[in-house]
Design a protein around this motif. Structure first.
Motif, PDB file in Angstrom:
ATOM      1  N   LEU A   1      42.503  31.701  39.876  1.00 25.09           N
ATOM      2  CA  LEU A   1      41.167  32.196  39.579  1.00 25.09           C
ATOM      3  C   LEU A   1      40.194  31.026  39.583  1.00 25.09           C
ATOM      4  O   LEU A   1      40.349  30.068  38.824  1.00 25.09           O
ATOM      5  N   LEU A   2      39.201  31.080  40.486  1.00 26.94           N
ATOM      6  CA  LEU A   2      38.097  30.123  40.478  1.00 26.94           C
ATOM      7  C   LEU A   2      36.924  30.771  39.760  1.00 26.94           C
ATOM      8  O   LEU A   2      36.571  31.912  40.056  1.00 26.94           O
ATOM      9  N   LEU A   3      36.322  30.056  38.831  1.00 26.05           N
ATOM     10  CA  LEU A   3      35.184  30.590  38.076  1.00 26.05           C
ATOM     11  C   LEU A   3      33.916  29.837  38.460  1.00 26.05           C
ATOM     12  O   LEU A   3      33.889  28.612  38.462  1.00 26.05           O
ATOM     13  N   ASP A   4      32.878  30.583  38.789  1.00 30.95           N
ATOM     14  CA  ASP A   4      31.582  30.035  39.148  1.00 30.95           C
ATOM     15  C   ASP A   4      30.586  30.601  38.134  1.00 30.95           C
ATOM     16  O   ASP A   4      30.193  31.761  38.218  1.00 30.95           O
ATOM     17  N   ILE A   5      30.220  29.778  37.144  1.00 32.56           N
ATOM     18  CA  ILE A   5      29.434  30.248  35.999  1.00 32.56           C
ATOM     19  C   ILE A   5      28.056  29.593  36.037  1.00 32.56           C
ATOM     20  O   ILE A   5      27.929  28.385  35.911  1.00 32.56           O
TER      21      ILE A   5
ATOM     22  N   LEU B   1      40.379  35.473  47.252  1.00 33.23           N
ATOM     23  CA  LEU B   1      40.560  34.185  47.907  1.00 33.23           C
ATOM     24  C   LEU B   1      41.279  34.318  49.241  1.00 33.23           C
ATOM     25  O   LEU B   1      41.221  33.420  50.076  1.00 33.23           O
ATOM     26  N   GLY B   2      41.985  35.401  49.418  1.00 32.13           N
ATOM     27  CA  GLY B   2      42.726  35.621  50.659  1.00 32.13           C
ATOM     28  C   GLY B   2      42.757  37.089  50.996  1.00 32.13           C
ATOM     29  O   GLY B   2      41.909  37.870  50.570  1.00 32.13           O
ATOM     30  N   GLY B   3      43.771  37.495  51.739  1.00 30.58           N
ATOM     31  CA  GLY B   3      43.857  38.868  52.187  1.00 30.58           C
ATOM     32  C   GLY B   3      44.516  39.814  51.197  1.00 30.58           C
ATOM     33  O   GLY B   3      44.402  41.032  51.336  1.00 30.58           O
ATOM     34  N   VAL B   4      45.216  39.252  50.200  1.00 33.86           N
ATOM     35  CA  VAL B   4      45.918  40.090  49.228  1.00 33.86           C
ATOM     36  C   VAL B   4      45.610  39.596  47.822  1.00 33.86           C
ATOM     37  O   VAL B   4      45.218  38.441  47.615  1.00 33.86           O
ATOM     38  N   VAL B   5      45.818  40.480  46.846  1.00 34.38           N
ATOM     39  CA  VAL B   5      45.408  40.200  45.473  1.00 34.38           C
ATOM     40  C   VAL B   5      46.097  38.969  44.899  1.00 34.38           C
ATOM     41  O   VAL B   5      45.468  38.165  44.201  1.00 34.38           O
ATOM     42  N   ASN B   6      47.400  38.799  45.194  1.00 33.40           N
ATOM     43  CA  ASN B   6      48.111  37.700  44.538  1.00 33.40           C
ATOM     44  C   ASN B   6      47.717  36.319  45.060  1.00 33.40           C
ATOM     45  O   ASN B   6      48.193  35.308  44.556  1.00 33.40           O
ATOM     46  N   GLN B   7      46.823  36.254  46.052  1.00 36.49           N
ATOM     47  CA  GLN B   7      46.286  34.966  46.479  1.00 36.49           C
ATOM     48  C   GLN B   7      45.135  34.506  45.590  1.00 36.49           C
ATOM     49  O   GLN B   7      44.678  33.364  45.711  1.00 36.49           O
ATOM     50  N   GLY B   8      44.665  35.401  44.712  1.00 34.86           N
ATOM     51  CA  GLY B   8      43.695  34.999  43.713  1.00 34.86           C
ATOM     52  C   GLY B   8      42.278  35.452  43.985  1.00 34.86           C
ATOM     53  O   GLY B   8      41.986  36.133  44.968  1.00 34.86           O
ATOM     54  N   PHE B   9      41.378  35.045  43.075  1.00 33.13           N
ATOM     55  CA  PHE B   9      39.990  35.488  43.088  1.00 33.13           C
ATOM     56  C   PHE B   9      39.039  34.325  42.816  1.00 33.13           C
ATOM     57  O   PHE B   9      39.407  33.330  42.185  1.00 33.13           O
ATOM     58  N   ALA B  10      37.800  34.493  43.253  1.00 33.13           N
ATOM     59  CA  ALA B  10      36.675  33.686  42.785  1.00 33.13           C
ATOM     60  C   ALA B  10      35.778  34.622  41.992  1.00 33.13           C
ATOM     61  O   ALA B  10      35.441  35.710  42.455  1.00 33.13           O
ATOM     62  N   GLY B  11      35.414  34.220  40.786  1.00 37.10           N
ATOM     63  CA  GLY B  11      34.601  35.066  39.918  1.00 37.10           C
ATOM     64  C   GLY B  11      33.231  34.445  39.686  1.00 37.10           C
ATOM     65  O   GLY B  11      33.129  33.254  39.365  1.00 37.10           O
ATOM     66  N   PHE B  12      32.167  35.253  39.856  1.00 37.62           N
ATOM     67  CA  PHE B  12      30.789  34.789  39.708  1.00 37.62           C
ATOM     68  C   PHE B  12      30.105  35.510  38.545  1.00 37.62           C
ATOM     69  O   PHE B  12      30.233  36.733  38.410  1.00 37.62           O
TER      70      PHE B  12
END
Length: 347
Positions: free
Chosen positions: A137-141, A319-330
């Motif tokens: 999980l990348l967080l952009d706050i 972050l990729g094509g499937v959920v388990n590759q993760g997310f960026a959250g804004f």
């Protein structure tokens, strides 16, 4: 004669400064509503702020691999530079057609910090995962000043959250006499247990603080949080406009202007639940996860403000094509730097 929103805001600041950290009386709630209404004038600017950050992220994905770098290289410098001839956070008068959505320029509601904050020892770092396993999980706050609608550079954003199985660093288990305690049934504390004591003071996983850049943005790399009984999945945050770095890589807190919590869409939470190690959560097959709308102590509801105008839910990009590759959250917080909040848990 109607006062401009920024003038109204300045008149209301002394009232809020004398109020509790969260509005409790009818008068305090009215002050909070007025402050939020006064801050709506820069909603279009903040919407563009978030949109620009997401466009920059999309371009990053298209031109390279959005892997999880660490520390200062987490996001490249200049990612959020304004377009030529355009001021990134220039304010525009709000109109009736403006839809108040997530990340708008409203005063971010203050809620309880909870019992698991470590007032001393939070590291200054962007990569807070340490050796915890979970969905990246990348967080952009973003942080903006509701008095000016401008980004706040060099304010310290402090965050902490539970690991994939619902535990906080330093608090692995309940006290001996409460090891068989059952969750509260009914009432505002429905589903909650007594707080676990801090028995491992050296643990710091999933805790960290980082100052915002010149564009008012702080980024972190971590894992998607797990859940525990009574609480919706969440991330805690504090915002300090003043602090002192210490030789051991932590900081001494100065003025505190915000205590809050961020959340995630329930649909995403349910999908993450299906992946390891979230499937090993010890309460998965007993009390299970708490949905946002059932969050104990009304924290999710309170995080939306007295009139439900603020959305505390991260906007996620895969972050990729499937959920388990993760997310960026804004997400963007609107804070009031003229107000000071007590830096301690009130229960």
């Amino acid at each position: 004669m109607l006062l401009p929103s920024h003038a109204l805001l300045s008149l209301l600041l002394p009232l809020l400064a004398t109020a509790h950290s969260s509005p409790e009386t009818a008068e305090e709630r009215e002050v909070q509503r007025a402050l939020q209404q006064a801050a709506y004038h820069c909603a279009p600017a903040v919407a563009e702020f978030t949109a620009y950050r997401k466009r920059a992220w999309a371009q990053k994905v298209l031109t390279g691999n959005p892997s999880l770098p660490a520390y200062q290289e987490l996001f490249a410098d200049g990612t959020y530079d304004a377009e030529p001839g355009q001021e990134l956070m220039s304010c525009t008068p709000v109109t009736e057609e403006v839809k108040m959505e997530n990340n708008t320029c409203v005063l971010t509601p203050t809620v309880t910090e909870g019992p698991y904050y470590h007032k001393v020892g939070h590291p200054i770092r962007q990569n807070i995962a340490e050796y915890q396993i979970g969905v990246p999980l990348l967080l952009d706050i973003g942080v903006i000043d509701v008095e000016t609608c401008k980004p706040l550079p060099n304010v310290l954003v402090d965050i902490w959250h539970a690991n994939a199985t619902g535990h906080y660093a330093g608090h692995p288990e309940p006290t001996f006499e409460l090891r068989d305690e059952k969750p509260q049934v009914g009432g505002k504390r429905n589903g909650l247990l007594s707080a676990f004591p801090r028995t491992k003071p050296a643990e710091t996983f999933l805790r960290g603080a980082w100052p915002t850049n010149e564009n008012g943005v702080a980024q972190f790399s971590t894992i998607f949080p797990g859940y525990y009984t009574g609480r919706a999945t969440h991330i805690h945050t504090k915002v300090f406009p003043s602090w002192t770095p210490l030789p051991n890589g932590t900081f001494e807190a100065g003025k505190l202007v915000h205590v809050g919590q961020f959340f995630f869409d329930d649909e995403i939470n349910v999908q993450v639940d299906k992946m390891h190690p979230y499937t090993t959560n010890p309460i998965k097959d007993t009390v299970g996860r708490t949905r946002n709308w059932r969050d104990s102590l009304n924290i999710f509801e309170d995080s939306q403000g007295p009139e439900g105008k603020y959305n505390p839910v991260f906007r996620l990009e895969m972050l990729g094509g499937v959920v388990n590759q993760g997310f960026a959250g804004f997400i963007t917080m609107g804070v009031n730097t003229s107000v000071e909040v007590d830096n301690w848990w009130k229960g």
